[in-house]
Design a protein around this motif. Structure first.
Motif, mmCIF file in Angstrom:
data_model
loop_
_atom_site.group_PDB
_atom_site.id
_atom_site.type_symbol
_atom_site.label_atom_id
_atom_site.label_comp_id
_atom_site.label_asym_id
_atom_site.label_seq_id
_atom_site.Cartn_x
_atom_site.Cartn_y
_atom_site.Cartn_z
ATOM 1 N N UNK A 74 2.153 -35.668 11.609
ATOM 2 C CA UNK A 74 1.971 -36.662 12.659
ATOM 3 C C UNK A 74 0.523 -36.963 12.988
ATOM 4 N N UNK A 75 -0.316 -35.917 13.098
ATOM 5 C CA UNK A 75 -1.718 -36.131 13.450
ATOM 6 C C UNK A 75 -2.444 -36.921 12.366
ATOM 7 N N UNK A 76 -2.329 -36.489 11.115
ATOM 8 C CA UNK A 76 -3.021 -37.170 10.018
ATOM 9 C C UNK A 76 -2.473 -38.586 9.850
ATOM 10 N N UNK A 77 -1.167 -38.758 10.012
ATOM 11 C CA UNK A 77 -0.579 -40.098 9.932
ATOM 12 C C UNK A 77 -1.170 -41.022 10.977
ATOM 13 N N UNK A 78 -1.332 -40.521 12.188
ATOM 14 C CA UNK A 78 -1.898 -41.369 13.241
ATOM 15 C C UNK A 78 -3.349 -41.717 12.952
ATOM 16 N N UNK A 79 -4.102 -40.779 12.380
ATOM 17 C CA UNK A 79 -5.496 -41.060 12.015
ATOM 18 C C UNK A 79 -5.541 -42.121 10.919
ATOM 19 N N UNK A 80 -4.695 -41.983 9.906
ATOM 20 C CA UNK A 80 -4.655 -42.965 8.808
ATOM 21 C C UNK A 80 -4.318 -44.346 9.358
ATOM 22 N N UNK A 81 -3.326 -44.424 10.221
ATOM 23 C CA UNK A 81 -2.917 -45.718 10.777
ATOM 24 C C UNK A 81 -4.002 -46.321 11.672
ATOM 25 N N UNK A 82 -4.755 -45.484 12.375
ATOM 26 C CA UNK A 82 -5.842 -45.982 13.228
ATOM 27 C C UNK A 82 -6.978 -46.590 12.412
ATOM 28 N N UNK A 83 -7.214 -46.054 11.207
ATOM 29 C CA UNK A 83 -8.345 -46.490 10.389
ATOM 30 C C UNK A 83 -8.087 -47.841 9.724
ATOM 31 N N UNK A 84 -6.845 -48.152 9.415
ATOM 32 C CA UNK A 84 -6.500 -49.432 8.773
ATOM 33 C C UNK A 84 -7.219 -49.586 7.427
ATOM 34 N N UNK A 85 -6.834 -48.756 6.488
ATOM 35 C CA UNK A 85 -7.435 -48.752 5.158
ATOM 36 C C UNK A 85 -7.092 -50.023 4.377
ATOM 37 N N UNK A 86 -7.927 -50.387 3.400
ATOM 38 C CA UNK A 86 -7.730 -51.656 2.677
ATOM 39 C C UNK A 86 -6.755 -51.582 1.507
ATOM 40 N N UNK A 87 -5.727 -50.768 1.608
ATOM 41 C CA UNK A 87 -4.681 -50.761 0.592
ATOM 42 C C UNK A 87 -3.343 -50.566 1.286
ATOM 43 N N UNK A 88 -2.264 -50.793 0.553
ATOM 44 C CA UNK A 88 -0.938 -50.922 1.167
ATOM 45 C C UNK A 88 -0.066 -49.683 1.050
ATOM 46 N N UNK A 89 -0.658 -48.529 0.971
ATOM 47 C CA UNK A 89 0.115 -47.291 0.916
ATOM 48 C C UNK A 89 0.910 -47.135 2.204
#
Length: 110
Positions: A74-89
């Motif tokens: 959950x924690x890492x997922x929320x960090x990933x979602x907050x960053x908004x990376x430029x790919x569609x994973x």
């Protein structure tokens, strides 16, 4: 992206950076350093204590640009979602949701 961090790291390793790293040239490096910075920021600005497993999570992030689905807590997922990376994973934060995410991914393929 902390580009100065990447350049300083390269110099400290005796490397000459001819072309600036970017999301296309070095997607794993950019993903790891960007998310590591956000993990550190989030940990220091909140009540959450750093965990030994954070290092493993950061290491696993090298695969993020290359996969359709990525399972993270959950924690890492929320960090990933907050960053908004430029790919569609697609990031899956709960193990119980993984089979459904796999099924959706397979159904989207031609």
């Amino acid at each position: 992206m902390p580009i100065n961090f990447v350049r300083k790291l390269a110099v400290s390793l005796g490397l000459n950076v001819v072309q600036a790293p970017n999301w296309i040239l070095t997607p794993s490096l950019f993903t790891m350093t960007t998310l590591a910075g956000h993990i550190i920021k989030t940990t220091t600005l909140t009540e959450r204590n750093a965990k030994v497993s954070d290092f493993g999570d950061i290491n696993h992030l090298t695969y993020l640009p290359y996969v359709d689905l990525f399972r993270a807590d959950g924690f890492i997922s929320s960090v990933i979602n907050d960053v908004k990376l430029p790919f569609e994973t697609v990031v899956v934060s709960k193990l119980i949701n993984l089979p459904n995410a796999i099924e959706k991914s397979l159904n989207r393929r031609p």
